[in-house]
Design an enzyme around this catalytic site. Structure first.
Site, PDB file in Angstrom:
ATOM      1  N   HIS A  17       0.807  -1.223   0.000  1.00 42.36           N
ATOM      2  CA  HIS A  17       0.000   0.000   0.000  1.00 42.36           C
ATOM      3  C   HIS A  17       0.844   1.279   0.000  1.00 42.36           C
ATOM      4  CE1 HIS A  17      -3.473  -2.415   0.148  1.00 42.36           C
ATOM      5  NE2 HIS A  17      -3.554  -2.603   1.446  1.00 42.36           N
ATOM      6  N   HIS A  24      -9.715   1.617   0.781  1.00 43.55           N
ATOM      7  CA  HIS A  24      -9.575   0.456   1.665  1.00 43.55           C
ATOM      8  C   HIS A  24     -10.627   0.484   2.782  1.00 43.55           C
ATOM      9  CE1 HIS A  24      -7.529  -2.782   3.823  1.00 43.55           C
ATOM     10  NE2 HIS A  24      -6.677  -2.881   2.827  1.00 43.55           N
ATOM     11  N   THR A  25     -11.887   0.632   2.404  1.00 43.57           N
ATOM     12  CA  THR A  25     -12.969   0.694   3.379  1.00 43.57           C
ATOM     13  C   THR A  25     -13.427  -0.710   3.767  1.00 43.57           C
ATOM     14  OG1 THR A  25     -13.684   2.788   2.416  1.00 43.57           O
ATOM     15  CG2 THR A  25     -15.257   1.649   3.825  1.00 43.57           C
ATOM     16  N   GLU A  57     -11.650  -3.752  -2.899  1.00 49.57           N
ATOM     17  CA  GLU A  57     -10.732  -2.708  -3.362  1.00 49.57           C
ATOM     18  C   GLU A  57     -10.555  -2.814  -4.876  1.00 49.57           C
ATOM     19  OE1 GLU A  57      -7.134  -3.167  -0.739  1.00 49.57           O
ATOM     20  OE2 GLU A  57      -8.506  -4.654   0.149  1.00 49.57           O
TER      21      GLU A  57
END
Length: 355
Positions: free
Chosen positions: A115, A188-189, A320
């Site tokens: 990330h 990125h929920t 995602e």
């Protein structure tokens, strides 16, 4: 739904961001609200803090995992709600080669880069460019040349906006300013449609409109293959409970799906549908990307979140949308390199209903 997808696309692409001034860089929380539909965003990591939607009986719940204050996001290792980049997902060996130059990146994931590195876009303060409570918020970030080892300056912008009724769009844009560079942003929920405090998501039914995956090794790095999901626990072409075949996997789902009808550019296709039968809430996800990482929060462990709720393994799910992981090291994967003069555009639309 073809007409709806076209409508989403036209509304989002045509959205104008001109003639606005940037606010001072300070950390805040900003609410978008239309009736019972409310979304809280912080400019720390451009993160989604909460999404409140009604169930079939009109009861409101926050369906996003997160922390009770912005301070929680500053020490977060889960990437709750964050906008991750410059390259989301994993880069093997924490390096890649571009135009004959080897770029070494931070090792923050067992020898790999995850990330965007140790201080990715999730761990910086974004500027608020424009904010209208019943409409949208636009955040910007200028990534310097060499930041986390990546080449070139990049101008990045994300807009969270309402599109129609109970529909939230996320529009991610980026432009390299002086050098070609890889760009692969992702939201990125973590979702739990029963409510963030409702336990695990294993009874949620999910449909993933993807008949192939990019399989990974034991470090979660793609092997370079593209494989069929047929006959495997990864097959969600027809809706079924997330937990129905979980026992066949080592830890849970954490894999990139190759979307069947994806067309990179300005057209949106449906990627996933998630249903919580207990509340009646359903979430559709549309995107213009070619892949979607399905992650069942396998690495969560006793994380104290909002309202003192303890989030554990399988408390939420992530979808995602993205380019394929580690594309910089797999020439057979679609390239994530964006050249000077080109633009990166990534659109997601979440549509919420309840019945």
């Amino acid at each position: 739904m073809a007409k709806a997808a076209s409508f989403f696309c036209v509304m989002i692409i045509a959205f104008s961001l001109s003639n606005v001034s940037e606010a001072a860089t300070q950390i805040g929380v900003y609410q978008l609200r239309r009736g019972d539909f409310a979304v809280n965003i912080t400019n720390y990591g451009a993160s989604v803090i909460s999404v409140v939607v009604p169930d079939r009986n009109g009861k409101l719940d926050d369906v996003v995992l997160g922390f009770g204050s912005v301070d929680g996001y500053k020490n977060d290792t889960t990437y709750f709600g964050a906008l991750v980049g410059r390259v989301a997902n994993r880069i093997s060996g924490a390096q890649f080669t571009l135009n004959g130059v080897v770029y070494k990146l931070p090792d923050n994931d067992n020898g790999n880069t995850l990330h965007g590195g140790k201080i990715g876009f999730d761990a910086v303060v974004w500027k608020v460019k424009k904010y209208i409570e019943n409409s949208h918020i636009t955040l910007t970030y200028n990534s310097r040349d060499g930041e986390q080892g990546f080449p070139g300056k990049v101008s990045v912008m994300v807009t969270y906006l309402f599109v129609g009724s109970n529909q939230l769009a996320v529009k991610m844009e980026a432009r390299p300013l002086n050098k070609p560079t890889p760009i692969n942003l992702a939201s990125h929920t973590y979702w739990n449609l029963g409510g963030h405090a409702n336990g695990n998501i294993l009874s949620h039914k999910i449909q993933l409109l993807a008949s192939k995956i990019t399989p990974v090794d034991d470090r979660l790095i793609p092997t370079g293959a593209i494989s069929s999901v047929k006959g495997t626990p990864y097959d969600f072409l027809q809706p079924r409970a997330i937990g129905s075949r979980l026992h066949e996997l080592a830890g849970g789902y954490d894999i990139n799906y190759v979307l069947d009808r994806a067309r990179v550019g300005r057209h949106l296709t449906k990627a996933a549908v998630v249903l919580d039968e207990g509340s009646g809430r359903k979430m559709e996800l549309w995107t213009n990307q070619i892949g979607v990482q399905f992650y069942t929060s396998n690495m969560l462990g006793d994380t104290v979140g909002k309202d003192g709720v303890v989030y554990r393994r399988y408390s939420g799910l992530c979808l995602e949308t993205q380019g394929f992981p580690d594309s910089v090291n797999h020439p057979n994967f679609p390239s994530q390199i964006v050249n000077v003069g080109e633009s990166y555009l990534h659109v997601m639309v979440y549509k919420f209903t309840a019945s």
